[in-house]
Write a protein that holds these residues in place. Structure first.
Motif, short mmCIF file in Angstrom:
data_model
loop_
_atom_site.label_atom_id
_atom_site.label_comp_id
_atom_site.label_asym_id
_atom_site.label_seq_id
_atom_site.Cartn_x
_atom_site.Cartn_y
_atom_site.Cartn_z
N LYS A 17 0.81 -1.22 0.00
CA LYS A 17 0.00 0.00 0.00
C LYS A 17 0.84 1.27 0.00
O LYS A 17 0.30 2.38 0.00
N ASP A 18 2.17 1.11 0.01
CA ASP A 18 3.06 2.28 0.00
C ASP A 18 3.18 2.84 -1.42
O ASP A 18 3.36 2.08 -2.39
N ARG A 19 3.12 4.17 -1.54
CA ARG A 19 3.29 4.87 -2.81
C ARG A 19 4.32 5.98 -2.62
O ARG A 19 4.27 6.71 -1.64
N TYR A 20 5.25 6.11 -3.55
CA TYR A 20 6.24 7.17 -3.45
C TYR A 20 6.72 7.52 -4.86
O TYR A 20 6.80 6.67 -5.75
N SER A 21 7.02 8.80 -5.06
CA SER A 21 7.40 9.30 -6.38
C SER A 21 8.75 8.73 -6.81
O SER A 21 9.68 8.62 -6.01
N GLY A 22 8.86 8.39 -8.11
CA GLY A 22 10.12 7.88 -8.65
C GLY A 22 9.91 7.21 -9.99
O GLY A 22 8.80 6.80 -10.34
N GLY A 23 11.01 7.12 -10.74
CA GLY A 23 10.96 6.42 -12.03
C GLY A 23 11.36 4.97 -11.90
O GLY A 23 10.84 4.10 -12.60
N ARG A 24 12.30 4.70 -10.96
CA ARG A 24 12.73 3.33 -10.66
C ARG A 24 13.67 3.39 -9.47
O ARG A 24 14.19 4.45 -9.11
N GLU A 54 -3.22 0.29 -4.91
CA GLU A 54 -4.33 0.88 -5.64
C GLU A 54 -3.74 1.85 -6.66
O GLU A 54 -2.99 2.75 -6.30
N TYR A 55 -4.10 1.64 -7.93
CA TYR A 55 -3.47 2.38 -9.01
C TYR A 55 -4.36 3.53 -9.47
O TYR A 55 -5.55 3.61 -9.14
N GLY A 60 -5.06 -0.72 -12.31
CA GLY A 60 -3.79 -0.56 -13.00
C GLY A 60 -3.84 -1.14 -14.40
O GLY A 60 -4.40 -2.21 -14.62
N ASN A 61 -3.24 -0.41 -15.35
CA ASN A 61 -3.26 -0.82 -16.75
C ASN A 61 -1.88 -1.36 -17.12
O ASN A 61 -1.02 -0.64 -17.60
N GLY A 62 -1.68 -2.65 -16.87
CA GLY A 62 -0.36 -3.25 -17.05
C GLY A 62 -0.26 -4.06 -18.32
O GLY A 62 -1.23 -4.21 -19.07
#
Length: 738
Positions: free
Chosen positions: A214-221, A324-325, A332-334
């Protein structure tokens, strides 16, 4: 890193696989080029799977190489496990694949780029674009109308016409033109760098968000071997949104990395490398050279494990802990064809297991990549899931898997050159265009970079560039880009051989014969060794095909000398056939007959003839000319010669099928047609879902649905026309009865 200049012809933003191919392609055109990336140490990083190639993807790598790109050669140098996928099937669908040593791949790529002519590498973050704005503003870098006679799947719609048209034709859509970029350096200072063209290849960084449980954080990778996160690109996303680019959200995931020392390898199924291997590099294959680690014997084995009912139970029991996307209402659209383990279990509840290939990440590391097991559960849940699988009962996770959700631009806003219709001189390539995979990214990069470089050079001379565009009949790169810019995509796009209607002609073995000369013509292939090798290969193939056509034996003799029955068997020995002859190429065209077996018989006959002439010459004082004995086709031409002959009739039929299909665009599809596997058994689940949801009224509309393959459209056409004929026949019978 060389000192950066104040102005370049082309700036490429992003050092991933699209960026590497874009900057080198632009540089090969002679354009003064800069690669701008926020961390030079991660240029060429294999962010997810440590492999290159595969079915469809291997074709793209060979085509990139044929056009002078860098991916194929670097993959050969870094490869530690090689396989030709689909080897038991026909040459058209065979795909070369290599397992990479992550460090070797990155190091070799950085070494290539660091010494590339016309290319500077700059470390910094691109904060924004420099633009001259104005409705229908004049472009400073222009393209002429395409001169190629492109073979496209359907007649030009308005959208497709725009995507193929000249810069002047797109003027009404233009809102700005590129002047350069704003760069922010590590010390906090900012600077403007001017450029005629800019290529954006930001991958998953465009407003990227990383997710673990459930953790979300900004980043590209995540940086490899670190908890540190590479920051997302926000300013660029805001600029694209301001100019009305259609943005969407996609997601992808990377699985946990496992500690190889904690895996019971004996409980897994071994998957050894092929040796000798088929290189990705055309030059290396022509010179009969093996990739360095094959030649040195420093190859690794991969292994296979498998999920089971207990695995699947845990996957579903802990589904409530998944992220949750933003996309698809939180789901989420994977990528459909590289799904998470949760999506596999959810989508195929009746399956008792899914294979997972355990792939070591290098020669000097214990890290193992569990292919097919992505799933951003909390770390302790990921460990529980893995420990239900054979060989992994005591496995330790070194780094948990995670997902990333990011912005992408609907590629219908691009032309076939990958220039945007809204901002002149701005090109996009890679995951920003809605694709997934290193190979798809590299393929777009080479087209975007080549066109940016050509446009910049021609503008300096006061002219317009002829666009570098590949047709659907010329390469998988052409199929990829045509699919994207004409149909768009609603989910991450992955290349498959089934997407190409001309796949019989577009084989991995003949990519150089199809594309290298065109690359020379458009100024992106400069390597004299590459040009010489393709010319030599053409000549050798032509000579061998001619020899096979000229050599003839009685049909019965072919069968007797072969002895396997594959060259005719009883059918060849039937009465009345004794006086018939067949050429070697006719025999090779028969099912299951190999070039090796045909050449062996040819050499055998020629050897016998030579011995006979030598014996006769002993009693003859005159000089005699003795026939040479055929040598086996070398590996550099073997597959191409065999496929050229075996597929000759199929290629003709393929073109006839596609011609009849193009004439059928206006045929209406019955509104009551049922889209299920009972009515249409050869269509994929994806195709049935989309047809059922969209319900196209004509085949022209059906052809614009993303994910519909050409062969499926042809099949659907045959089903519908048969249904129409059957109804007409019933009406005729009924009217006669009355």
């Amino acid at each position: 890193m060389r000192m950066s200049l104040e102005e370049y012809d082309v700036i490429v933003v992003g050092g991933g696989h699209a960026g590497c191919e874009a900057c080198t392609a632009a540089a090969r055109t002679g354009a003064k080029t800069a690669l701008l990336t926020q961390n030079l140490s991660t240029v060429g990083e294999l962010s997810c799977n440590p492999s290159i190639g595969g079915i469809g993807k291997g074709h793209l790598v060979r085509e990139i190489d044929a056009l002078g790109g860098v991916m194929g050669d670097v993959a050969d140098r870094a490869g530690i496990h090689f396989r030709m996928l689909n080897r038991r099937k026909g040459p058209a669908v065979r795909g070369p694949r290599g397992q990479m040593d992550r460090d070797l791949y990155k190091n070799h790529m950085q070494a290539v780029l660091g010494n590339y002519e016309n290319l500077d590498l700059i470390e910094g973050s691109v904060e924004d674009l420099l633009l001259d704005e104005g409705e229908a503003i004049d472009t400073l870098v222009s393209f002429r109308d395409p001169t190629e006679d492109l073979t496209l799947l359907s007649s030009l719609s308005d959208d497709k016409g725009a995507s193929l048209s000249s810069s002047d034709a797109n003027k009404r859509l233009r809102k700005a033109r590129i002047r350069g970029v704003v760069v922010k350096y590590a010390d906090g200072t900012q600077r403007e760098i001017l450029a005629k063209c800019v290529v954006i290849t930001t991958g998953t960084f465009l407003r990227g968000v990383l997710m673990l449980g459930k953790d979300r954080y900004s980043g590209g990778r995540h940086l490899r071997d670190s908890e540190e996160v590479e920051p997302p690109s926000v300013g660029l996303a805001q600029t694209l949104a301001r100019f009305g680019f259609p943005l969407g959200r996609l997601k992808t995931g990377t699985p946990a990395r496992l500690d190889g020392k904690t895996i019971d390898w004996d409980a897994c199924l071994i998957q050894p490398s092929e040796n000798p291997a088929v290189p990705f590099s055309h030059i290396r294959q022509f010179l009969a050279q093996q990739p360095p680690n094959v030649a040195a014997g420093t190859l690794i084995d991969c292994y296979m494990s498998r999920t089971n009912e207990l695995t699947h139970k845990l996957v579903m029991d802990y589904a409530h802990l998944l992220p949750e996307y933003d996309g698809l209402g939180g789901k989420g659209n994977g990528p459909r064809y590289c799904p998470s383990i949760f999506k596999k279990v959810e989508r195929f509840p009746d399956r008792d297991g899914h294979n997972s290939f355990l792939e070591p990440e290098g020669l000097n590391t214990d890290l193992v990549y569990p292919n097919g097991m992505s799933g951003p559960y909390p770390p302790e849940i990921q460990e529980k899931i893995f420990r239900t699988m054979p060989g992994l009962a005591n496995v330790e996770i070194v780094r948990p898997g995670y997902d990333v959700e990011y912005d992408f631009v609907n590629p219908q806003s691009l032309t076939h050159t990958l220039e945007t219709k809204t901002i002149s001189g701005l090109f996009l390539a890679g995951q920003i265009c809605g694709t997934t995979g290193y190979e798809e990214a590299g393929a777009q990069g080479i087209i975007a970079g080549a066109n940016a470089g050509r446009a910049a050079i021609e503008s300096s001379n006061g002219g317009s560039a002829a666009p570098f565009i590949l047709g659907r009949d010329e390469g998988y790169i052409g199929v990829l880009i045509d699919d994207l810019v004409t149909r768009g995509t609603q989910e991450p796009y992955r290349m498959f051989t089934s997407r190409a209607e001309y796949r019989i002609s577009l084989r991995a073995d003949n990519a150089d014969l199809r594309l290298t000369r065109k690359g020379v013509e458009y100024g992106i292939v400069k390597d004299e060794e590459r040009i010489a090798s393709v010319e030599a290969r053409e000549m050798m193939i032509e000579d061998r095909v001619k020899e096979l056509g000229n050599f003839k034996l009685f049909v019965t003799e072919w069968d007797q000398r072969d002895g396997t029955g594959l060259m005719g068997g009883d059918a060849m020995n039937r009465k009345g056939r004794e006086g018939q002859k067949k050429s070697a190429d006719e025999v090779l065209g028969m099912p299951h007959v190999t070039l090796e077996s045909v050449e062996r018989i040819m050499a055998q006959v020629q050897q016998e003839q030579r011995k006979k002439m030598l014996h006769e010459d002993e009693s003859d004082d005159g000089e005699a000319s003795f026939p040479s004995v055929l040598q086996p086709s070398p590996p550099s031409i073997y597959d191409t010669v065999e496929a050229t002959i075996k597929y000759k009739s199929y290629v003709t039929r393929q073109h006839k099928d596609m011609e009849s299909w193009r004439r059928a665009q206006g045929v209406r599809i019955p509104p009551d047609l049922v889209y299920d596997h009972t009515s249409l058994p050869t269509l994929s689940k994806e195709e049935l879902e989309k047809l059922s949801a969209i319900r196209p009224s004509t085949f022209a509309e059906a052809s614009q649905i993303s994910g519909m393959t050409p062969q499926s459209l042809v099949y659907l056409y045959h089903v519908v026309t048969k249904r129409i004929k059957d109804k007409d026949a019933k009406r005729a019978t009924a009217s006669q009865g009355n």
